[in-house]
Design an enzyme around this catalytic site. Structure first.
Site, PDB file in Angstrom:
ATOM      1  N   ARG A 173     -12.452  -2.043   6.328  1.00  0.00           N
ATOM      2  CA  ARG A 173     -13.489  -1.034   6.095  1.00  0.00           C
ATOM      3  C   ARG A 173     -14.113  -1.250   4.715  1.00  0.00           C
ATOM      4  O   ARG A 173     -13.486  -0.985   3.698  1.00  0.00           O
ATOM      5  CB  ARG A 173     -12.921   0.385   6.181  1.00  0.00           C
ATOM      6  CG  ARG A 173     -13.964   1.455   5.846  1.00  0.00           C
ATOM      7  CD  ARG A 173     -13.597   2.852   6.317  1.00  0.00           C
ATOM      8  NE  ARG A 173     -12.545   3.467   5.542  1.00  0.00           N
ATOM      9  CZ  ARG A 173     -12.230   4.772   5.619  1.00  0.00           C
ATOM     10  NH1 ARG A 173     -12.894   5.568   6.442  1.00  0.00           N
ATOM     11  NH2 ARG A 173     -11.247   5.263   4.905  1.00  0.00           N
ATOM     12  N   ASP A 460      -6.766  11.517   0.619  1.00  0.00           N
ATOM     13  CA  ASP A 460      -7.667  10.469   0.137  1.00  0.00           C
ATOM     14  C   ASP A 460      -8.959  11.126  -0.311  1.00  0.00           C
ATOM     15  O   ASP A 460      -9.031  12.354  -0.468  1.00  0.00           O
ATOM     16  CB  ASP A 460      -7.889   9.381   1.192  1.00  0.00           C
ATOM     17  CG  ASP A 460      -8.661   9.870   2.414  1.00  0.00           C
ATOM     18  OD1 ASP A 460      -9.142  11.033   2.426  1.00  0.00           O
ATOM     19  OD2 ASP A 460      -8.807   9.096   3.369  1.00  0.00           O
TER      20      ASP A 460
END
Length: 563
Positions: A173, A460
């Site tokens: 990603r 996160d």
């Protein structure tokens, strides 16, 4: 192989490398040829990226003026048309359990060995984008693709290396279109971060990846933070440009798009259509989706969220989002991947650990029954439980439910369903949790850690963003919250008191010495400024990025050698 002159990277014309010089980076990643490839991508696509970011800002101005997102009448024929994406490659037909994490060396090894079907190596929300993290991540992935990666942990006297078989398939990603890379300049401007991440990985690994996976089966990517199909079209053209450069067949690169912004949920068919030769599905990036809901409706006081712990998949707008994603993917013959299980093991409390696992099982049971083909886990310990749920409930024992799931009821999902305001309590405890999590996450991010275990969950950037924007929203509109049965208005003064009290609590929890050495006070200043700003900033990490950027002390000479 790139060489160095006087300790600096060898670079093509118009490129400056302003990160710290490292011989490993120079030899393995920042070769002149790789930098030229990245620069060519940046030059070819920067105008279109700027235009797309401008269109994002225009859309937000419309929402601020009272408009709401919706399905585009101009693309109705795409939504209603009978078309399908390219067939899913056999190598990734089974994606029932996917593990995600930063591209750190031990993490990469453990994730590939974890028993998951896919490992998504993250250069975005789970990685703090320091120069060392980004470049070491590229080195780690190069070694992983080549099968040579290992890591010796001196503290445990343990060598980590790849298993002989049953490795997870690697997806990468890159960062979103909006993020710059301040350590690499092209023609005097910071390079587009995602093109640095994608370009360096693709340049060095496409041949080795194809040698291990077979013709036409990768490399594989996850694409984040898109808001419109025009952004997917840019990615598709980047892929075609890269395939042509490498001399590989068109459609070899495959990607899954995270639907993690509210505008993108109305563009799912269009996004898949633009990527139809390169797509393998969509993913419910649900934490960022919640963040995007608040950000999109920042000027709509009638759409305030309750405490973030109450904004789950049972909320009507969240369930509708999941149902529509599943129906859209299966209609277009690609995977519908579920959301993140953020729980982590509770090591010292067996009952609490089992309770957490039961929450994971219930969530994954909901996903597989809804028709999802796979899902995400934040920790390897969750994989056996999740795999068991999917194995027991996948229809006909197939590796996915593209052809077997019946989701006709999702065809009735309307704009109203997708926009329905969530319900639930707003409490002083919610304000405190947001503040505590936001500060602790940001303090870790500033010192290079992008994935942080807090209160038995893996946090996160997405969950930190929810904390920030919800605090901003509550302060902006003076929301009443429940404080032990008493309604209290959230003001700047109340927030200042909560901030001070939570900072004292953090210091007690981590210890005075760790608190002093950490960047908690700096994180608190950034977080407080963001929560009380007159205008909501688009991204917390954009504001904080300059505080982790450490440029090479002699960066003015970094471009001394030209090809």
């Amino acid at each position: 192989m790139a060489t160095s002159i006087n300790g600096y990277y060898d670079v093509p014309e118009g490129v400056d490398v302003r990160g710290r010089y490292d011989a490993d980076f120079a030899a393995a990643i920042l070769t002149a040829e790789a930098l030229r490839f990245v620069a060519e991508l940046h030059r070819e696509f920067r105008g279109r990226v700027r235009h797309a970011m401008g269109r994002r800002r225009e859309a937000q101005r419309r929402y601020d003026a009272g408009a709401v997102p919706g399905f585009d009448p101009a693309t109705r024929l795409v939504r209603e048309g009978e078309w399908a994406c390219a067939p899913v490659p056999p190598a990734i037909a089974d994606r029932t359990v996917e593990i995600t994490g930063p591209a750190e060396r031990k993490m990469v090894i453990n994730a590939l060995n974890s028993g998951a079907k896919v490992f998504m190596a993250d250069f975005e929300d789970a990685l703090s984008p320091s120069w060392e993290n980004l470049m070491r991540g590229q080195v780690n992935l190069r070694d992983a693709v080549g099968g040579t990666i290992s890591f010796y942990d001196e503290s445990r006297n343990k060598l980590y290396k790849l298993n002989d078989d049953k490795l997870a398939t690697l997806f990468v990603r890159p960062r979103g279109w909006h993020l710059p890379e301040a350590h690499i300049f092209v023609d005097g401007e910071p390079a587009i971060g995602c093109l640095v991440d994608f370009g360096l990985y693709f340049f060095h690994n496409h041949a080795a990846f194809r040698a291990t996976q077979g013709e036409g089966f990768g490399p594989f990517f996850y694409l984040p933070k898109m808001e419109h199909s025009r952004e997917a079209k840019i990615w598709n053209d980047v892929f075609e440009r890269s395939e042509k450069f490498a001399g590989i067949e068109m459609g070899s690169i495959r990607a899954t798009v995270l639907i993690e912004t509210l505008p993108a949920v109305f563009q799912m068919d269009e996004i898949l259509y633009e990527l139809r030769d390169h797509s393998v599905g969509l993913n419910c990036g649900r934490w960022d989706y919640i963040f995007s809901y608040v950000k999109t409706f920042r000027a709509h006081p009638d759409r305030l969220l309750p405490d973030r712990v109450h904004v789950g998949m049972a909320q009507h707008f969240m369930r509708s989002y999941s149902d529509l994603l599943i129906r859209t993917c299966h209609r277009r013959s690609v995977h519908a991947i579920g959301g993140m299980a953020a729980q982590i093991p509770v090591k010292d409390d067996a009952a609490a650990n089992e309770s957490a696992l039961d929450l994971v099982r219930q969530d994954k049971l909901r996903e597989v029954r809804a028709g999802h083909d796979g899902t995400w886990a934040a920790h390897p310990a969750l994989i056996p439980a999740i795999a068991a749920v999917f194995a027991a409930h996948m229809r006909d024992g197939a590796p996915h439910q593209i052809r077997t799931a019946d989701r006709d009821d999702a065809s009735t999902v309307s704009e109203h369903d997708l926009l329905r305001p969530p319900h639930g309590p707003r409490t002083l405890g919610g304000l405190r949790l947001n503040t505590r999590v936001g500060i602790q996450y940001l303090a870790a991010w500033l010192v290079g850690t992008g994935s942080v275990p807090l209160y038995n969950l893996m946090e996160d950037a997405a969950t930190a963003e929810i904390s920030r924007v919800q605090n901003w929203q509550w302060i902006r509109y003076g929301v009443d919250v429940d404080a032990d049965g008493v309604a209290v208005a959230v003001t700047r003064e109340l927030f200042a008191r909560v901030l001070e009290e939570e900072m004292a609590g953090i210091e007690r929890a981590v210890g005075t010495e760790m608190f002093r050495r950490g960047r908690y006070r700096e994180a608190a200043r950034i977080f407080a400024r963001q929560c009380t700003a007159a205008e909501l900033d688009d991204f917390l990490t954009l504001d904080a990025y300059d505080r982790i950027v450490v440029l090479h002390p002699a960066s003015a000479s970094a471009s001394a050698s030209r090809l």
